[in-house]
Design an enzyme around this catalytic site. Structure first.
Site, short mmCIF file in Angstrom:
data_model
loop_
_atom_site.label_atom_id
_atom_site.label_comp_id
_atom_site.label_asym_id
_atom_site.label_seq_id
_atom_site.Cartn_x
_atom_site.Cartn_y
_atom_site.Cartn_z
N CYS A 150 5.80 -2.90 0.19
CA CYS A 150 7.02 -3.27 -0.54
C CYS A 150 7.62 -2.06 -1.24
CB CYS A 150 6.73 -4.40 -1.53
SG CYS A 150 5.42 -4.03 -2.72
N HIS A 207 4.52 -5.49 -7.48
CA HIS A 207 5.41 -5.76 -6.35
C HIS A 207 6.76 -5.12 -6.59
CE1 HIS A 207 6.90 -7.77 -2.81
NE2 HIS A 207 7.85 -8.36 -3.49
#
Length: 952
Positions: A300, A888
């Protein structure tokens, strides 16, 4: 997840084997295991601290390197210990748990890195270690297939962590499951946990609390289903008998590919949708630029950075046209980069014994043959992301090329998106540099010339060697002014920049907490917090502590770092930089009397019995605990056992429990200052709290200590043999003529522990303890302008980067001042949210109030001949949520054609409102210059910073 690499560079030994025998045995086991590694094998995590101790133990007198370089047993540069390691202790890798529970429930820390915190050992090696040393807990991880062809092996250190939500009941649970497990196994696990039948359950990909896909292909892996770490999974329970939903067994199958129309589920889903404030659009690409990127496993960080660059208008236009004519197919700078990378890798190889030098050098050498490949791969990826369609793209080819250019991004560990962005922009520039051959031309120092003339000269020299679309769009120039503190020599240079890294804490000082012990037995230990220069030295810390503690002229402070209840080092050099002391270190200051006589340093290490359950009879062993102590002992004549006993009693006397001290024992050592407490406040706000009254001091005098029972002391000789100091009080001890200190173990029995208040020894504070953000910090956001002003503020250089003064002919800790001189078309701003310590990477959750429009920088430009407004607007940013290990990354991007903001979260794309763009997760900001024809005068009122009325 980490690549399979047998880290076993040596062996551990049992009690019956010599270190050499242990090393050879483990080496042989490791070689055999490595040759037979296959998917499904188990590898075990073992703490780097224990591993390094064992490496030192078996490599005391020799060096061993295999022919292929994959197994390395060399003497380390660190101070080695000849003692055999104690039992394996992986407690620093895991969260606090009851070790009597099953290992299946043990969670490792989210921020662990291979080679820094742990190494991976094959099961056969772990079994041999465990049979010799015992301990634990065992932290097993499976080998899985990875890579583009799925033929590479990797150890899945962090399996998927999924949140299961049962509807309509509303129950929740979290599970760990391998990404290589099937959807069928996920169904089975969910049914077992919630006591459901397989026939009555449907499972949905519930990412962001929205139904994205029905997971009914039972043979498909969770990796292929693109499930993400910490995401939600909806377990939908059906009961066709009554047309509704049920959480009880016995219901028939009622699942379809369409979302359930149960009013209960729909209402709950809407509540969740409203809570998130979005309606999801999943990887649609009909309008162009709205195609997602698949997460290949902790990628990510890469996806968010790629999307921001892809949606930079200048890059989108450039790479969608014929850019191949600008590719530098034979870039001579690539050879220099390869040589530098090889040198860096070799240095790491010499200092990190778990690092596989050969495989990384092969990556660098392969990269030398790939001139232009990074630009070609990025260009192809950009074109695909702007093409019509709905299908998310798996950027495997791009990731492979990136790893060739920057080997640190190989594998599937989480990385910093800003670090990736820096390497990517630099790599694209090298591949697209229009300059084929141009010799280096050194710029001259200013020497009194006008800044404008010098700046243009520096920029011309830079462009003569660096001319690419990256330079055209992203590079600016700042003025750097250095001033020598000795001769006041001023040096002015003008350097290019690709991005600005702005600090979130503009302070030039830091708070440090040190535990202070008095060695004459006059006071209880106390924690003292002082403020020192962030780039200061040990002498600054000693001076601050001396002032805060009202140190008398006859006393001095001896500073030491303590780790694992032992002395790590004594900070005796006053010029040691404070930057070498991390926030999670533990410091102790010992107040000792200055002495003109010949003295030795007495070091007291506390040990107590630790019970190990193995056989029916519990084995007992001594283990260090608490804070080690020091004192001085006269060495004018003979030192007897009784002399050491007296000094030890004196040092420990404040901790002795007696009737006169029992009332004081009730109070906490870190309580607020009371009338009877001894406190010190310095002018700079330092606070020391010492919960000892005058009566306590009198009661714990040295004369009283002499009458006490003998302490169980063990003198440790240079040969590591121990001498009992509790018998033969008048017997002299033999010391080497070169001895400067004496090491003594205090072996505490349970009876002795009850006589002393050892609470003061056990609670050693960290240098700086991060806590929750206070209310004031949450309610007063930090302005981006304030961060910029902190970046431009004049500061002294850190000791490691001292400047060579051409006038003094010596290195000086000069002051440095930065000024913006030339700004790029696209201004990239990196918010420095992460600070580093030895064992963790701390994240600042500070909310930065950054402008979306009208980012006015005109009055921050030092070039006063510039007559154009410097106005910018935000068009993209990356966000980082959560901690480092399980964090994230996402991106917020404004599609300029639509004039609308979207959230790019790997494959999931959703429109968002402009007011939702700002958050405490903002990490890297992308601003584009606003084209204005507004000219300004040198006295114009365009405004500066946050006082210009700009929209924030």
């Amino acid at each position: 997840m980490t690549e399979v690499r047998v880290a076993c560079n040596s062996s551990s030994g049992g009690a019956q084997l010599t270190p050499e025998e242990e090393r050879v045995l483990i080496r042989d086991i490791a070689i055999t295991s490595e040759s037979k590694s296959k998917e499904g094998d188990s590898f075990y995590l073992i703490t780097q601290r224990w591993w390094q101790h064992w490496i030192d133990y078996v490599n005391q007198d020799q060096t061993y390197v295999t022919n292929d370089g994959s197994f390395m047993l060399e003497n380390c540069d660190t101070v080695s210990s000849s003692k055999r390691p104690a039992s394996i202790d992986n407690s620093d890798l895991i969260y606090d748990v009851n070790l009597e529970e099953s290992n299946a429930g043990i969670e490792i820390h989210d921020t662990l890195l291979e080679g820094r915190d742990y190494v991976l050992l094959p099961q056969e090696v772990w079994n041999q270690f465990y049979s010799w040393y015992g301990g634990g807990p065992a932290l097993a991880r499976k080998v899985i297939s990875s890579g583009l062809s799925q033929t590479e092996f990797a150890v899945e250190v962090y399996p998927l962590h999924l949140q299961l939500l049962v509807m309509p009941k509303g129950d929740r649970c979290a599970i760990r499951i391998s990404k290589k497990e099937t959807i069928g196994e996920l169904h089975k696990r969910a049914c077992e946990f919630f006591d459901l039948n397989l026939e009555q359950v449907c499972i949905w990909d519930y990412y962001g609390h929205h139904k994205h896909a029905l997971m009914n292909d039972m043979d498909k892996t969770l990796d292929d289903a693109n499930l993400q770490m910490d995401q939600d999974i909806l377990v939908e329970v059906h009961n066709n008998a009554n047309g509704g939903l049920s959480a009880s067994k016995g219901a028939s199958r009622g699942c379809s590919a369409e979302p359930s129309q149960s009013p209960n589920l729909i209402s709950q889903g809407r509540e969740l949708d409203n809570a998130y404030g979005t309606s999801t659009v999943t990887t649609r690409g009909s309008s162009g630029g709205l195609i997602g990127l698949q997460n290949l496993g902790n990628t990510c960080f890469m996806n968010s950075a790629i999307q921001c660059l892809v949606h930079t208008a200048e890059f989108a236009e450039y790479f969608r046209e014929d850019y191949r004519q600008e590719i530098n197919w034979q870039n001579p700078l690539d050879l220099v980069v390869a040589l530098i990378c090889s040198l860096v890798l070799y240095v790491r190889y010499k200092t990190d014994k778990t690092f596989c030098y050969r495989s990384q050098v092969e990556l660098v050498n392969d990269a030398d043959d790939d001139q232009g490949e990074l630009a070609l791969t990025f260009g192809e990826l950009l074109r695909r992301l702007w093409a019509p369609g709905r299908t998310a793209i798996a950027p495997r080819q791009f990731k492979m090329k990136l790893a060739r250019f920057a080997p640190q991004f190989s594998g599937y560990n989480q990385h910093d998106s800003q670090e990736l962005l820096a390497f990517l922009l630099d790599g694209l520039h090298e591949d697209l540099n229009r300059v084929k051959h141009n010799p280096y031309k050194k710029s001259k120092d200013a020497d009194g010339r006008p800044d404008e003339e010098v700046a243009d000269e520096y920029w011309a020299n830079h462009i003569a060697r660096n001319d690419s679309i990256i330079v055209d769009v992203c590079q600016g120039q700042y003025k750097s002014t250095l001033v020598c503190p000795e001769c006041n020599k001023i040096s002015v240079t003008f350097d290019p920049f690709m991005y600005l890294s702005l600090p979130l804490q503009s302070t030039t000082t830091r708070s440090m907490t040190v535990m202070v012990f008095t060695c004459d037995g006059s006071a209880l230990p106390f924690a003292c917090t002082v403020t020192v220069p962030k780039q200061g030295r040990c002498r600054d810390l000693i001076n601050a502590l001396s002032c805060a503690c009202s140190l008398k002229n006859r006393d001095e402070l001896k500073l030491a770092e303590v780790r694992n209840h032992l002395f790590e080092r004594f900070l005796e050099d006053p010029l040691i930089s404070l930057s070498t002391i991390k926030d999670d270190d533990h410091l102790v200051a010992y107040k000792i009397a200055k002495s003109l006589k010949k003295t030795l340093l007495l070091r007291l290490i506390h040990r107590c019995q630790e019970q190990e359950t193995g056989d029916t009879k519990a084995a007992q062993k001594l283990k260090p605990f608490g804070t080690p102590l020091v004192s001085l002992i006269s060495h004018d004549g003979v030192i007897t056992k009784g002399d050491i006993q007296k000094v030890a009693h004196t040092v420990l006397s404040p901790l002795l429990r007696s009737e006169s001290l029992r009332q004081a024992d009730i109070a906490e050592p870190c309580s607020s200052l009371a009338a009877s407490n001894t406190g010190h406040n310095s002018s700079s706000g330092e606070v020391c709290t010492s919960p000892v009254s005058d009566s306590m001091k009198k009661d714990s005098s040295g004369s009283r200590a002499v009458t006490l029972l003998k302490l169980p002391l063990q003198l440790v000789e240079e040969s590591n043999a121990c001498i009992d100091l509790s018998v033969g009080e008048d017997k002299a001890i033999k010391l080497s003529s070169t001895s400067t200190s004496i090491l003594v173990n205090v072996d505490w029995s349970q009876e002795l522990l009850e006589k002393y208040n050892i609470h003061y020894l056990e609670n050693l504070p960290e240098v700086f303890k991060y806590g929750p953000v206070n209310k004031k910090a949450r309610t007063e956001p930090l302005s981006l302008y304030t961060c910029l002003e902190g970046f431009l503020r004049e500061e002294p250089l850190v000791p490691e980067d001292m400047w060579y003064c051409p006038k003094c002919k010596e290195r000086r800790q000069a002051s440095k001042k930065l000024d913006l001189w030339r700004l790029p078309e696209v201004l990239v701003i990196h918010l420095k949210r992460f600070s580093y310590s030895r064992s963790m990477k701390h994240k600042l959750e500070t909310f930065v109030n950054f402008p979306i429009r009208d980012f006015e920088l005109t009055n921050y430009i030092a070039n006063k001949n510039n007559t154009q407004r410097q106005l910018y607007e935000l068009y993209a940013l990356t966000n980082h949520y959560g901690g480092m290990g399980s964090g994230h990354y996402t991106a917020h991007i404004k599609l300029l054609d639509e004039n609308r903001w979207y959230n790019f979260d790997d494959t999931h794309i959703s429109p968002i409102n402009e007011e939702d763009v700002k958050s405490a997760a903002a990490y890297v900001l992308f601003y584009r210059r606003v084209k204005t024809g507004d000219a300004i005068s040198n006295g114009g009122n365009s405004g500066t910073g946050h006082n210009n009325g700009s929209s924030l």
